[in-house]
Every structure is written in structure tokens, then in C-alpha cells.
Design a protein around this motif. Structure first.
Motif, PDB file in Angstrom:
ATOM      1  N   MET A 272       0.832  -1.196   0.000  1.00 60.79           N
ATOM      2  CA  MET A 272       0.000   0.000   0.000  1.00 60.79           C
ATOM      3  C   MET A 272       0.871   1.253   0.000  1.00 60.79           C
ATOM      4  O   MET A 272       1.802   1.369   0.784  1.00 60.79           O
ATOM      5  N   GLU A 273       0.483   2.191  -0.863  1.00 59.31           N
ATOM      6  CA  GLU A 273       1.314   3.353  -1.172  1.00 59.31           C
ATOM      7  C   GLU A 273       1.103   4.561  -0.263  1.00 59.31           C
ATOM      8  O   GLU A 273       1.309   5.695  -0.706  1.00 59.31           O
ATOM      9  N   ASN A 274       0.694   4.384   0.994  1.00 60.67           N
ATOM     10  CA  ASN A 274       0.492   5.518   1.900  1.00 60.67           C
ATOM     11  C   ASN A 274       1.621   6.542   1.757  1.00 60.67           C
ATOM     12  O   ASN A 274       2.784   6.189   1.695  1.00 60.67           O
ATOM     13  N   ALA A 305       8.669  -1.067  -6.840  1.00 60.01           N
ATOM     14  CA  ALA A 305       8.565  -0.050  -7.885  1.00 60.01           C
ATOM     15  C   ALA A 305       7.128   0.463  -7.972  1.00 60.01           C
ATOM     16  O   ALA A 305       6.883   1.667  -8.010  1.00 60.01           O
ATOM     17  N   HIS A 306       6.194  -0.451  -7.977  1.00 57.34           N
ATOM     18  CA  HIS A 306       4.781  -0.091  -8.105  1.00 57.34           C
ATOM     19  C   HIS A 306       4.381   0.912  -7.018  1.00 57.34           C
ATOM     20  O   HIS A 306       3.838   1.982  -7.313  1.00 57.34           O
ATOM     21  N   GLU A 307       4.660   0.579  -5.768  1.00 59.73           N
ATOM     22  CA  GLU A 307       4.229   1.472  -4.682  1.00 59.73           C
ATOM     23  C   GLU A 307       4.989   2.785  -4.742  1.00 59.73           C
ATOM     24  O   GLU A 307       4.424   3.854  -4.511  1.00 59.73           O
ATOM     25  N   PHE A 309       6.124   4.227  -7.446  1.00 56.64           N
ATOM     26  CA  PHE A 309       5.602   5.004  -8.589  1.00 56.64           C
ATOM     27  C   PHE A 309       4.254   5.646  -8.258  1.00 56.64           C
ATOM     28  O   PHE A 309       3.891   6.680  -8.811  1.00 56.64           O
ATOM     29  N   HIS A 310       3.506   5.016  -7.348  1.00 60.63           N
ATOM     30  CA  HIS A 310       2.231   5.612  -6.927  1.00 60.63           C
ATOM     31  C   HIS A 310       2.423   7.011  -6.337  1.00 60.63           C
ATOM     32  O   HIS A 310       1.472   7.788  -6.291  1.00 60.63           O
ATOM     33  N   ASN A 311       3.620   7.313  -5.860  1.00 56.92           N
ATOM     34  CA  ASN A 311       3.767   8.632  -5.240  1.00 56.92           C
ATOM     35  C   ASN A 311       3.352   9.745  -6.204  1.00 56.92           C
ATOM     36  O   ASN A 311       2.781  10.754  -5.794  1.00 56.92           O
ATOM     37  N   LYS A 328      -5.271   5.196 -11.363  1.00 55.18           N
ATOM     38  CA  LYS A 328      -3.974   5.059 -10.686  1.00 55.18           C
ATOM     39  C   LYS A 328      -3.409   3.649 -10.782  1.00 55.18           C
ATOM     40  O   LYS A 328      -2.196   3.488 -10.898  1.00 55.18           O
ATOM     41  N   GLU A 329      -4.268   2.628 -10.752  1.00 52.55           N
ATOM     42  CA  GLU A 329      -3.735   1.257 -10.723  1.00 52.55           C
ATOM     43  C   GLU A 329      -3.275   0.774 -12.108  1.00 52.55           C
ATOM     44  O   GLU A 329      -2.199   0.216 -12.248  1.00 52.55           O
ATOM     45  N   GLY A 330      -4.092   1.000 -13.124  1.00 50.48           N
ATOM     46  CA  GLY A 330      -3.684   0.589 -14.467  1.00 50.48           C
ATOM     47  C   GLY A 330      -2.412   1.325 -14.873  1.00 50.48           C
ATOM     48  O   GLY A 330      -1.462   0.730 -15.391  1.00 50.48           O
ATOM     49  N   ILE A 389      -9.131  -4.143 -13.406  1.00 51.39           N
ATOM     50  CA  ILE A 389      -8.699  -2.789 -13.038  1.00 51.39           C
ATOM     51  C   ILE A 389      -7.180  -2.650 -13.161  1.00 51.39           C
ATOM     52  O   ILE A 389      -6.674  -1.658 -13.695  1.00 51.39           O
ATOM     53  N   TYR A 390      -6.442  -3.640 -12.685  1.00 52.17           N
ATOM     54  CA  TYR A 390      -4.976  -3.550 -12.662  1.00 52.17           C
ATOM     55  C   TYR A 390      -4.368  -3.931 -14.021  1.00 52.17           C
ATOM     56  O   TYR A 390      -3.757  -3.109 -14.685  1.00 52.17           O
ATOM     57  N   GLU A 391      -4.530  -5.187 -14.405  1.00 45.66           N
ATOM     58  CA  GLU A 391      -3.786  -5.673 -15.580  1.00 45.66           C
ATOM     59  C   GLU A 391      -4.409  -5.237 -16.901  1.00 45.66           C
ATOM     60  O   GLU A 391      -3.709  -4.820 -17.808  1.00 45.66           O
TER      61      GLU A 391
HETATM   62 ZN    ZN Z   1      -1.319   0.023  -6.932  1.00 46.79          ZN
END
Ligand code: ZN
Length: 882
Positions: A272-274, A305-307, A309-311, A328-330, A389-391
Motif C-alpha cells: 500500500m502506497e500511503n 517499484a509499483h508502490e 511510482f504511486h507517489n 492510478k492502478e492501471g 482494473i490492474y492488468e
Molecule cells: Zn497500486
């Protein structure tokens, strides 16, 4: 069907979106943590939102499972007549336009087994607020378009909880009384509540530093349980690589002084990208060569990387509402895929992403939970953290890049940040930025967000030798999905090349063009049917279609076996080469499955065996690619290709192919296995990973043969392995034979205290042909290392069995169905999110053969009749029965 009454959960609709009645400028939180209760003191500075249609609307704060102690409005204590309280909200009707609200609540993290909101894991506290967990902490406008500046003070016993963390920068700390200390955090960036985080406990820290491109120094900190401190190095390296990559590829720098990661073993999702304080499942942080496989190392690099990059894609620019989740997820999955492609082998990474998409997302698109990338309604948002939603969302983002080129895509990203930094926006805003930055028309492209289902792209080719033209007739269609019977044509990028008889790509010139334009191009398919004619084509080519999987569609082209063998040998596009081998393989697998169903003998075709022999012998090919070409599609993927699913026939057909290849290629497999031995120290580097993957695929085939000498190879590999990749692969081969029992025991003794390694032990048995049955799963649930409250344990044993062991779960006696229904009911009381994921094991029920279909339906109806089902499970069950 479940009865419709006041307790029946209602769907939330995108079309009902209204801006919030109030906005929150500032939030001051104080947490008094303790063993038996936690007090949360919240001070909100609010103002009325002029964008809301009703200028006198009440303030309705979200809240669940909270004990309200007091409410003060502008300094005055409100008695119960001034507000209304129900199970999900606190409403104040008479509100001034500007107000300060002080709310005190009591919560019970120590009994919170949902792992949503604030909860305990061991003696420590952790939080998970996405999507709607903050409302279990305090009354709040818990929606992503309310963005506020947060200040958080945490007070706790210093001995028990020495480390106290929240978002942003630490601005103060001190001793409160003899036993308690406090730490104060300020997050300078405004954010929605779903990005709030709090962690408290006895944690060890790995510290490092990173200097950004513009010269700012960032402190990097990874917090774990003390025993895990020796497993954080790979995660730390991955953070630094991610930071560098995002600067180089997108010009995006980190924006706080500290970047913290905390790993916790009890966690519902991956990570989780808090803001400034990412919280991770231990699975995506901890790795040592002897405890983690290559797949784990790879997963850690990708999720870190994923979390990170969410920043930017998620935090600096967030979602207006949860229907926009893929915004945000895709986008962030696409970014982590591009990062992984740059870190290792781009083609291997792409093929693996396509395998995931086809195995899981195509299945979702074909079942009762099918939904568009931007859904129109949901009952429980946690059910929409999906592969669609993601992939699929990532594939949609990738198509912009395929159509615009990498530079055009970057221009679109730059404009997106320029326009929307600090805002909560929609998928349409992203699409507009891509269009406006490039002067490109993406209006039809919008259908990728609104229409569910996997499009089928049918291509037919005609070569005219005298005119030297090659004509492609392209037609598209998309099957109906729940609530969407008719589909309009998509804007599909079709990347292609034409492969000549010598294996080289031919120059591509479309009718009407003056000259050829390269040997690969991207056609825009926009109509239901369309024709493309290439001119100056001197010989009949084999078309190489959908290169690099340029769109998330099913391709239908009537390739002959000879054409497939040609592409397999020559295509310049690695994805299409792999695809040719898969197409051949699938054709033969289907024949084997049909033969098994009719009780006929199961034999492999010679040209297929010859093609596989050549693949294996081709030392010029990347061993990782060879490994992928030799890997059979999953049983569940095969199931999705059937009109009616017979799990036993699928198991028999698939096993026959593995055994047939092992017999036919025994000496080549053994030679490759021996050639790929490597006694050097473990390194997680693309080349070494590739060699290990092929070596272990070969071992997997060899252990299909019931030969003591070959099983001994696996036993030796297990005994001398210096890394978990080799140890696990050896055990996976042995576990189907009685010889595996001793090794399983030794493994469990050695790793009893490493939770993540024991997860592997559970999964190996859940997926085993020999051990993967309901009785054995039930027995393993009694093992001391198993815990029904721990999502990793549930996923690695029960989840693996019901989702990935088709023939085991779908045993003809229906035992799998009653077992999973019982388990869902038990877990639903503890953790609805985890229970709902297990309920997804029913999603194929309508396609099962009649006996199993009836047994599954009976269990679904039994679940639907339960009183007090969570909305999470209710949604899956009711949509299955619709
Ligand atoms: Zn995500």
C-alpha cells in the motif's frame, strides 16, 4: 437467491456521483494506543464546498465500528440532539459554512481481524485505509476527492511500542509521563484519507540514502521485525533503482525527506502506497537467496517499484472516486511493467504479463464478475481490486503508448501532471491529457474504459501473386457481459509484420503510400470490419500479428501448422514466437482433452514434438524464452477454452502432454539440465535467472517419468541447492511421488520459523496431483504453521487449491465445494475481503459439466441464504446466481 430486505447491500452507481458537501483543509489526529482500546482525537478544519448543489446540505461523516466519546463544533460540546448517529455515519444537519469539528472516538485494533483500518499484528499496530478503512478509525469524509493536510501525533508506551510512524516528516518527539512517549508527524502534501498510515511497535530498521537528480538527499528506511533485518537488502536496492528509473523515464523525483517502508506478515493485499510510509506484505519485502525464489525477487522489485511510482500516479494526482481506480492502478502497473522490462529481459517480462492477463483477466471478463476498466457500479469496492482494473487497465495505458510512441506518451504524462498535480481526477482527464498533448483523437478509445469483455479480432489474409498485394480483412466483435448486451467497435492498435519465406521481415507499404515504411507498423483498427492492403509484396508472407501483444484481445487467424512452425523459428518479435509455440501447443492439448473425454488413446503429434525438440536444442535462444515455450498453459486457462468444463479430461490431457514430451525428449531434457548446472553463488541477474528457469523446467519434465535415477536428480538438487529457487523446484518435482514425503518433512523442520517459506510448503502440497485433495487440505489446516486469520496462509494453502488446482478442487464428489463454502463462512466472520476472494472460486460454475454445476449451484444457494453475510461475499455470490 438472497431475499431483498433492508439489510440487502445496495449498489453504488457512478452516475450518482456528486461532489462532497464539505471540504476538509486540515486534520489533526492524536492516537493514544493501548492494549485494550485506542483513543482517536480528531480536529477537522472544514468549509462548505461551493461545487455542491445544495448550499445548506448536512455534513455526513463516514464511520463504522466506532465508539463515539464526544463531538465539539467550534468549541461547543454537542449533545445527542445536535447530530444523528447510525451504523455507518455521523450527521450534523445545522452546519456553518466554516467550522472546526473535534471528535473523540474509541476503537479496538486488538480485536480487528479484518486487517482493514487500524489493527494489531503480533504486538504491533498497523493500518490499511484503502479503500474505505479510515472510517474505521474516526468519523471522516472518507472519499478520495476530499484532500486535506494531515498532522498526526502518536502516544504509546515506550517499552512496548518504541517505533511510532505516520505520514510525512517527523517534527517532534518526547516523553509524556513515566511510561509513555509521543512522536509527531506532519505531511506537507494534502491527501485523501485512504493514504493515511500509522505503524507502532518493536521494529528494526535498515537505513540508506538516495540523492535525487536535483541533488536532494532522501533518507530511505525499511522497518521489519528484528529477525528479518537480514532479508531487506534486495528491497532497498529495488527502491533506489525505482527512484532512478522514474527520474530518467518520466522526470519524476521523490518529494519528501524520508521514504519509509514497513513490512507486516498480516496483510490483505500486496502492498500500500500511503504517502511517505508504504506498508507492505512481508512477501514483497523479505528475501534472502536461501528463503526466496527468483520469482519472489522479481515480485519484490516490481511491487516496490509499483508502490514507489504511486507517489506520483496515485498520490500527487489521485482518483476523484473509486470508479476511477484504474486511473492510478492501471497506470502504475504499466509503469512497473516498463520498469521491470528495463531491469531484466523485456520480452520475457511481456510474455509473463500476457500469460497473467489471459489466465486471470480473460477469465474474469468471461464470468459473472466481468466489469469495465471503469466500472459503473459496485456493492463493495474491495471486490474491484481486480485483474481487470490492474492488468487490463495497464494494457489500456500501454495502448496509448503503442499508438503515440514513447515520446508522445511522455508528452501526455507531462501534461497530465501539469494540469492535475494536487487534484483528484478521472480516467477521462487522463485520456484528455494524452489527446491534447499530441493532437490525437482518443474519442473512440474511451470505449476501452466503458465496455467490459474481451474483444475478438478476426483476421483473414489473401495474397494476389500477379498484383503482388497482400490483403488483410480485419473484423472485431466483443461478447456480451453482465448488463452489456451490445458492444460498439473499439479502437484497436494492431502491430504487425509480414515474415517472408526466408524468415526475414518484408518492407511494409500500404496501398496509397509512395514507399515502404519500415518492416513493422501499428494499424489503427476502428471499424467492425476493415480492409488493409499491402502493395509490392513479392512473395506470400506469413503474417506476424498483434506483435508484442499490442491490444488485450483474442486473435483469430487460421494459421496452418506449417505457418506456426515458421513463425516459431523466425519471427523477429519474441512475443509472437512464443505465441506460435503456444498456439501449436493449445491445438494439440485440445485434441488430447477431447480424446480423454471420449476415452480414446492420448498421443502427441510428431510435428509438435519435433518443434519442441528444436526449441530445446536452440542454444542461441534466451533460455528464459525456451523455458516459457516449454511451459504448458494452466489447467484453468484450458478450462476457459472449453464449451463445457470436464476437469478430469483437462487434467488427463495436460498430464499426457507433459508425460509425452518427457518421454520423447528425455535425452535432450537431461542434456540441457546437466548443461545448465551452476555451482556459483546465487545472483539475481537476468542471465542466471534465465538459466535456472530452463534448468528447472527440464527437471520438471524429467520428474514426470517414474524413474528412480531421475527422481534422484531432484533429490540431489534439493540436497545441494544454495538457493530457494532450486530447492523449491526440486521439491515440486518430488512432491507428486512418495519419495517427496521425506523431503517435505525435512523442509518443514528446517523452515518452521520462516512464515513465507512455510507458505511455499503449503502451496506445493495444494497444487500437487498426489496431495492436492480436500482431505489433505483439511489436515494441513491443522498444521501449527497454518493460521486461518493470516491471509498469506489462506492464500497459499486454500487459495492455491481452489484457484489453481482445477482437478483437485473440482473433485467429482463435490467435496471441494462444500469445503470451500464452509471455509468462506468461517473466514467471512473474521475477514470479509479474504472470504470474498475465495468465493471467486465459484465464478466458473455455469460452464461446468452438469453434475458439478448442480453441486456448485447448491453451495452458492446455501451461501446466499446465510444471514449476516458481508457485502464482500454477498456481492460475489449474488452476481454468480444472477
Ligand atoms: Zn497500486
Amino acid at each position: 437467491m438472497a431475499k431483498l430486505d433492508a439489510n440487502t447491500p445496495q449498489a453504488i452507481q457512478l452516475r450518482d456521483y456528486t461532489p462532497p458537501a464539505f471540504l476538509i483543509d486540515k486534520v489533526d489526529l492524536t492516537f493514544e494506543l493501548d492494549e485494550t482500546q485506542t483513543r482517536v482525537i480528531s480536529r477537522l478544519v472544514l468549509h462548505r464546498n461551493p461545487a455542491h448543489p445544495d448550499a445548506r446540505a448536512a455534513l455526513c461523516l463516514d464511520g463504522r465500528e466506532l465508539e463515539l466519546e464526544s463531538v465539539k463544533l467550534d468549541g461547543e460540546v454537542l449533545d445527542g440532539s445536535r447530530y444523528a448517529l447510525d451504523a455507518e455515519s455521523l450527521t450534523i444537519a445545522a452546519m456553518p459554512d466554516n467550522a472546526i469539528l473535534e471528535i473523540v472516538t474509541l476503537i479496538h485494533p486488538e480485536t480487528n481481524t479484518s486487517l482493514n483500518g487500524l489493527y494489531r499484528s503480533g504486538a504491533n499496530f498497523y493500518s490499511q485505509c484503502e479503500a474505505e478503512g479510515f472510517r474505521k478509525i474516526t468519523y471522516y469524509l472518507d472519499r478520495p476527492d476530499v484532500m486535506a493536510r494531515f498532522t498526526t501525533t502518536v502516544v504509546a508506551d515506550k517499552q512496548k511500542w518504541p517505533v511510532l510512524l505516520s505520514n510525512g516528516n517527523k517534527v517532534g518527539e518526547g516523553q509524556l509521563d513515566k511510561s509513555r512517549h509521543w512522536v509527531k508527524w506532519v505531511d506537507p502534501f494534502k491527501k485523501p484519507a485512504y493514504l493515511f498510515a500509522l505503524v507502532a511497535g518493536k521494529l528494526s530498521k535498515l537505513a540508506d540514502k538516495y540523492t535525487t537528480g536535483s541533488g536532494r538527499e532522501v533518507a530511505l528506511e525499511i522497518f521489519v521485525e528484528p529477525a528479518d533485518l537480514d532479508k531487506c537488502d534486495h528491497a532497498m536496492e529495488s527502491v533506489k533503482k525505482s527512484m532512478r528509473w522514474d527520474e530518467q523515464r518520466y522526470g519524476l523525483e521523490y518529494d519528501l525527506d524520508t521514504y519509509m517502508i514497513v513490512a507486516v506478515g498480516d496483510f490483505n493485499m500486496g502492498a500500500m502506497e500511503n504517502k511517505g510510509l508504504n506498508i507492505f506484505n512481508t512477501k514483497y519485502v523479505l528475501a534472502r537467496p536461501d528463503t526466496a525464489t527468483d520469482v519472489d525477487f522479481d515480485g519484490i522489485e516490481a511491487v516496490i517499484a509499483h508502490e514507489y511510482f504511486h507517489n506520483w500516479t496515485g498520490n500527487r494526482v489521485t482518483c476523484r472516486d473509486w470508479f476511477q481506480l484504474s486511473l492510478k492502478e492501471g497506470l502504475t502497473v504499466f509503469r512497473d511493467q516498463e520498469f521491470s522490462a528495463d531491469m531484466g529481459s523485456a520480452s520475457v517480462q511481456r510474455i509473463e504479463a500476457v500469460r497473467t492477463l489471459r489466465t486471470h483477466q480473460f477469465a474474469e471478463d468471461a464470468g459473472p464478475m466481468a466489469h469495465p476498466v471503469r466500472p459503473e457500479s459496485y456493492i463493495e469496492i474491495n471486490n474491484f481490486y481486480t485483474v481487470t482494473i490492474y492488468e487490463k487497465g495497464a494494457e489500456v495505458v500501454r495502448m496509448y503508448q503503442t499508438l503515440l510512441g514513447r515520446e508522445g506518451f511522455r508528452r501526455g504524462m507531462d501534461l497530465y501532471f501539469k494540469r492535475h498535480d494536487g487534484q483528484a481526477v478521472t480516467c477521462d482527464d487522463f485520456r484528455a491529457a494524452m489527446a491534447d498533448a499530441n493532437g490525437y483523437d482518443f474519442s473512440q478509445f474511451a470505449r476501452w474504459y466503458s465496455q467490459a469483455g474481451t474483444p475478438v479480432l478476426s483476421v483473414r489474409a489473401r495474397y494476389d501473386a500477379s498484383a503482388q498485394t497482400y490483403t488483410l480483412e480485419v473484423a472485431q466483435s466483443c461478447p456480451a457481459t453482465p448488463g452489456q448486451s451490445e458492444k460498439l467497435p473499439f479502437h484497436i492498435p494492431l502491430a504487425l509484420g509480414l515474415v517472408g519465406p526466408d524468415g526475414a521481415d518484408l518492407p511494409l507499404q500500404l496501398a496509397g503510400e509512395n514507399e515502404a515504411q519500415g518492416t513493422q507498423r501499428v494499424l489503427s483498427v476502428k471499424e467492425a470490419s476493415q480492409t488493409f492492403t499491402f502493395v509490392n509484396v513479392p512473395v506470400e508472407p506469413v503474417p506476424s500479428l498483434l506483435r508484442n501483444f499490442s491490444a488485450p484481445v483474442k486473435l483469430d487467424f487460421p494459421y496452418s501448422r506449417a505457418q506456426l512452425v515458421h513463425l516459431l523459428a523466425h519471427d523477429s518479435d519474441a512475443f509472437c514466437r512464443w505465441e506460435a509455440s503456444q498456439t501449436l501447443m493449445l491445438e494439440d492439448l485440445q485434441d488430447l482433452i477431447d480424446a480423454a473425454r471420449q476415452g480414446q488413446p492420448l498421443a502427441l503429434k510428431d510435428d509438435f514434438v519435433a518443434a519442441m525438440r528444436q526449441v530445446l536444442a536452440n542454444e542461441a535462444l534466451d533460455p528464459a524464452l525456451v523455458a516459457l515455450m516449454l511451459t504448458l498453459p494452466a489447467e484453468t486457462y484450458l478450462a476457459d477454452q472449453q464449451a463445457e468444463i470436464d476437469p478430469d479430461a483437462i487434467r488427463a490431457g495436460r498430464d499426457a502432454m507433459r508425460l509425452g514430451l518427457a518421454r520423447a525428449l528425455r535425452s535432450e531434457l537431461k542434456a540441457s539440465y546437466l548443461r545448465l548446472q551452476d555451482d556459483s553463488a546465487y545472483r539475481f541477474e537476468a542471465e542466471a535467472v534465465a538459466r535456472r528457469s530452463l534448468k528447472n523446467v527440464c527437471l520438471g519434465y524429467l520428474t514426470e517419468l517414474d524413474e528412480p535415477a531421475l527422481l534422484e536428480l531432484a533429490e540431489q538438487q534439493y540436497a545441494k541447492a544454495n538457493n530457494m529457487t532450486d530447492a523449491q523446484a526440486a521439491l515440486a518435482g518430488l512432491v507428486n511421488w512418495a519419495e517427496g514425503d521425506a523431503v517435505l518433512d525435512a523442509f518443514a523442520k528446517k523452515w518452521a520459523h520462516e512464515a513465507l517459506v512455510m507458505d511455499k510448503w503449503f502451496t506445493l502440497q495444494a497444487l500437487s496431483r498426489r496431495l492436492g485433495n480436500v482431505q489433505q487440505i483439511k489436515a494441513l489446516m491443522q498444521h501449527p504453521a497454518f493460521a486461518i486469520t493470516n491471509p498469506n496462509k489462506v492464500r497459499s494453502l486454500i487459495g492455491a487449491f481452489v484457484h489453481n488446482n482445477l482437478a483437485g478442487f473440482h473433485a467429482a464428489d463435490g467435496s471441494g465445494y462444500s469445503f470451500i463454502a464452509d471455509t468462506i463462512l468461517t473466514i467471512d466472520k473474521l475477514n470479509p475481503q479474504v472470504a470474498a476472494r475465495l468465493a471467486g472460486s465459484f465464478n466458473r460454475w455455469k460452464k461446468m459439466e452438469a453434475g458439478r454445476r448442480a453441486a456448485m449451484q447448491a453451495q452458492l444457494e446455501r451461501l446466499a441464504a446465510q444471514v449476516g453475510l458481508s457485502r464482500d461475499v454477498y456481492e460475489i455470490v449474488s452476481k454468480n446466481l444472477q
